[in-house]
Design a protein around this motif. Structure first.
Motif, PDB file in Angstrom:
ATOM      1  N   ALA A   9       4.289 -35.243   1.296  1.00 17.05           N
ATOM      2  CA  ALA A   9       5.181 -34.971   2.421  1.00 17.05           C
ATOM      3  C   ALA A   9       6.629 -34.823   1.989  1.00 17.05           C
ATOM      4  O   ALA A   9       7.386 -34.037   2.575  1.00 17.05           O
ATOM      5  CB  ALA A   9       5.063 -36.084   3.457  1.00 17.05           C
ATOM      6  N   ASP A  10       7.044 -35.567   0.969  1.00 16.17           N
ATOM      7  CA  ASP A  10       8.458 -35.551   0.582  1.00 16.17           C
ATOM      8  C   ASP A  10       8.672 -35.221  -0.887  1.00 16.17           C
ATOM      9  O   ASP A  10       9.753 -35.466  -1.424  1.00 16.17           O
ATOM     10  CB  ASP A  10       9.108 -36.898   0.909  1.00 16.17           C
ATOM     11  CG  ASP A  10       8.493 -38.056   0.126  1.00 16.17           C
ATOM     12  OD1 ASP A  10       7.460 -37.842  -0.539  1.00 16.17           O
ATOM     13  OD2 ASP A  10       9.055 -39.167   0.173  1.00 16.17           O
ATOM     14  N   GLY A  11       7.662 -34.650  -1.532  1.00 16.88           N
ATOM     15  CA  GLY A  11       7.853 -34.307  -2.939  1.00 16.88           C
ATOM     16  C   GLY A  11       6.584 -33.809  -3.590  1.00 16.88           C
ATOM     17  O   GLY A  11       5.486 -33.941  -3.024  1.00 16.88           O
ATOM     18  N   PRO A  12       6.704 -33.240  -4.794  1.00 20.66           N
ATOM     19  CA  PRO A  12       5.550 -32.655  -5.481  1.00 20.66           C
ATOM     20  C   PRO A  12       4.802 -33.668  -6.333  1.00 20.66           C
ATOM     21  O   PRO A  12       5.271 -34.787  -6.568  1.00 20.66           O
ATOM     22  CB  PRO A  12       6.205 -31.604  -6.375  1.00 20.66           C
ATOM     23  CG  PRO A  12       7.526 -32.233  -6.747  1.00 20.66           C
ATOM     24  CD  PRO A  12       7.969 -32.981  -5.514  1.00 20.66           C
ATOM     25  N   TRP A  13       3.625 -33.265  -6.779  1.00 18.21           N
ATOM     26  CA  TRP A  13       2.886 -34.057  -7.748  1.00 18.21           C
ATOM     27  C   TRP A  13       3.623 -34.057  -9.086  1.00 18.21           C
ATOM     28  O   TRP A  13       4.173 -33.036  -9.500  1.00 18.21           O
ATOM     29  CB  TRP A  13       1.494 -33.477  -7.973  1.00 18.21           C
ATOM     30  CG  TRP A  13       0.539 -33.633  -6.832  1.00 18.21           C
ATOM     31  CD1 TRP A  13       0.069 -32.641  -6.026  1.00 18.21           C
ATOM     32  CD2 TRP A  13      -0.067 -34.850  -6.374  1.00 18.21           C
ATOM     33  NE1 TRP A  13      -0.790 -33.157  -5.083  1.00 18.21           N
ATOM     34  CE2 TRP A  13      -0.891 -34.503  -5.272  1.00 18.21           C
ATOM     35  CE3 TRP A  13       0.017 -36.185  -6.771  1.00 18.21           C
ATOM     36  CZ2 TRP A  13      -1.633 -35.453  -4.576  1.00 18.21           C
ATOM     37  CZ3 TRP A  13      -0.716 -37.128  -6.080  1.00 18.21           C
ATOM     38  CH2 TRP A  13      -1.536 -36.768  -4.996  1.00 18.21           C
ATOM     39  N   GLU A  14       3.598 -35.181  -9.741  1.00 21.49           N
ATOM     40  CA  GLU A  14       4.125 -35.307 -11.098  1.00 21.49           C
ATOM     41  C   GLU A  14       2.960 -35.290 -12.080  1.00 21.49           C
ATOM     42  O   GLU A  14       1.927 -35.905 -11.830  1.00 21.49           O
ATOM     43  CB  GLU A  14       4.900 -36.619 -11.242  1.00 21.49           C
ATOM     44  CG  GLU A  14       5.475 -36.860 -12.628  1.00 21.49           C
ATOM     45  CD  GLU A  14       6.120 -38.221 -12.769  1.00 21.49           C
ATOM     46  OE1 GLU A  14       6.412 -38.617 -13.920  1.00 21.49           O
ATOM     47  OE2 GLU A  14       6.317 -38.912 -11.743  1.00 21.49           O
ATOM     48  N   LYS A  15       3.129 -34.581 -13.173  1.00 22.62           N
ATOM     49  CA  LYS A  15       2.095 -34.538 -14.211  1.00 22.62           C
ATOM     50  C   LYS A  15       2.214 -35.771 -15.102  1.00 22.62           C
ATOM     51  O   LYS A  15       3.284 -36.060 -15.643  1.00 22.62           O
ATOM     52  CB  LYS A  15       2.237 -33.280 -15.063  1.00 22.62           C
ATOM     53  CG  LYS A  15       1.164 -33.109 -16.120  1.00 22.62           C
ATOM     54  CD  LYS A  15       1.393 -31.814 -16.905  1.00 22.62           C
ATOM     55  CE  LYS A  15       0.326 -31.569 -17.930  1.00 22.62           C
ATOM     56  NZ  LYS A  15       0.570 -30.305 -18.696  1.00 22.62           N
ATOM     57  N   ARG A  16       1.109 -36.507 -15.228  1.00 17.91           N
ATOM     58  CA  ARG A  16       1.097 -37.694 -16.076  1.00 17.91           C
ATOM     59  C   ARG A  16      -0.171 -37.738 -16.919  1.00 17.91           C
ATOM     60  O   ARG A  16      -1.093 -36.948 -16.717  1.00 17.91           O
ATOM     61  CB  ARG A  16       1.218 -38.967 -15.230  1.00 17.91           C
ATOM     62  CG  ARG A  16       2.592 -39.115 -14.575  1.00 17.91           C
ATOM     63  CD  ARG A  16       2.927 -40.544 -14.245  1.00 17.91           C
ATOM     64  NE  ARG A  16       4.297 -40.706 -13.792  1.00 17.91           N
ATOM     65  CZ  ARG A  16       4.927 -41.866 -13.692  1.00 17.91           C
ATOM     66  NH1 ARG A  16       4.303 -42.996 -14.026  1.00 17.91           N
ATOM     67  NH2 ARG A  16       6.170 -41.940 -13.277  1.00 17.91           N
TER      68      ARG A  16
END
Length: 262
Positions: free
Chosen positions: A38-45
């Motif tokens: 809702a307030d940001g993208p997925w981060e790659k980890r």
């Protein structure tokens, strides 16, 4: 960057593992994840384990997925056990316990596990290990991978617990979401019998659609830190590989999000 020393004790904490969700699939569905993104993208980890059992042992020790970059300064851990002799970031919350779950319990948190895949079923001694970290643990057949409404059932169970919970009691709520784990082919229309990137995308859309009501219930209790991430990915034929518990980038790369619900 979240200061966990300001979070622990003042916020509920919910940890959601989206079992077997690939990073590339999560990114393809990012615009459809109205609750999780809702307030940001997925981060790659990078995950610490290539299958559920190994990865969750690490998570409950405080070893969440690591940022997928070479900038060590950005690899700030939210949780870290005390007395290791290692330098920690000022924002890292340190616990003096064998595991994170026990550490939060010692801080006054009520710890709850709502299981999903086989390692949370409590049907044999091995399947009792991960739920055994928690003060309360729950698993039902309709929470498992074979039920096409599993997330709905898991969320409904969580809602019942939240409804009865003391508003002044801090909660650590853990959900292992099973729907994205195979088999997920039944989320595609037309009777597909094979799991694929497309069926995992459809499963993620379903999961996200069920989480809004849970987030609303958490919001009604006050502020909640939500940690949502995958424990590992899975291969659908890449380089000849199928499944997980193997070393391939589609297994090791996972989506990660942390955000405040208020």
């Amino acid at each position: 960057m979240i200061d966990m020393n300001q979070i622990v004790g003042s916020h509920d904490i919910v940890m959601i593992t989206l079992d077997t969700l690939r990073y590339d699939v999560a990114k393809l569905e990012e615009s459809n994840c109205r609750n999780l993104c809702a307030d940001g993208p997925w981060e790659k980890r990078h995950t610490p384990g290539s299958f559920t059992y190994a990865a969750h042992h690490a998570f409950f020790g405080g070893f969440l997925p690591t940022p997928a970059n070479t900038d060590k300064a950005s690899h700030v851990r939210l949780f870290h056990t005390k007395n290791t002799g290692l330098k920690t970031h000022p924002y890292t919350w340190q616990f003096d316990a064998p595991d994170l779950v026990s550490g939060l319990a010692e801080e006054g948190y009520r710890t709850i596990c709502i299981g999903g895949v086989i390692f949370f079923t409590k049907k044999n001694k091995l399947a009792k290990v991960l739920p055994g970290y928690f003060q309360e643990s729950y698993w039902r057949m309709n929470f498992g991978v074979t039920n096409p409404r599993s997330t709905e059932h898991q969320v409904n169970h969580a809602l019942k617990l939240l409804e009865k919970a003391d508003i002044n009691e801090r909660l650590f709520l853990f959900l292992n979401i099973s729907a994205i784990h195979g088999p997920n082919h039944y989320f595609l229309p037309g009777g597909s019998r094979k799991d694929s990137i497309e069926s995992q995308r459809a499963a993620l859309r379903y999961v996200d659609s069920q989480l809004g009501i849970l987030f609303d219930a958490l919001r009604s209790r006050g502020k909640t830190l939500c940690l949502a991430f995958s424990d590992h990915g899975t291969a659908y034929g890449e380089d000849g590989y199928d499944g997980h518990r193997l070393a391939h980038e589609v297994v090791w790369n996972v989506p990660y999000r942390e955000f405040i619900i208020e």
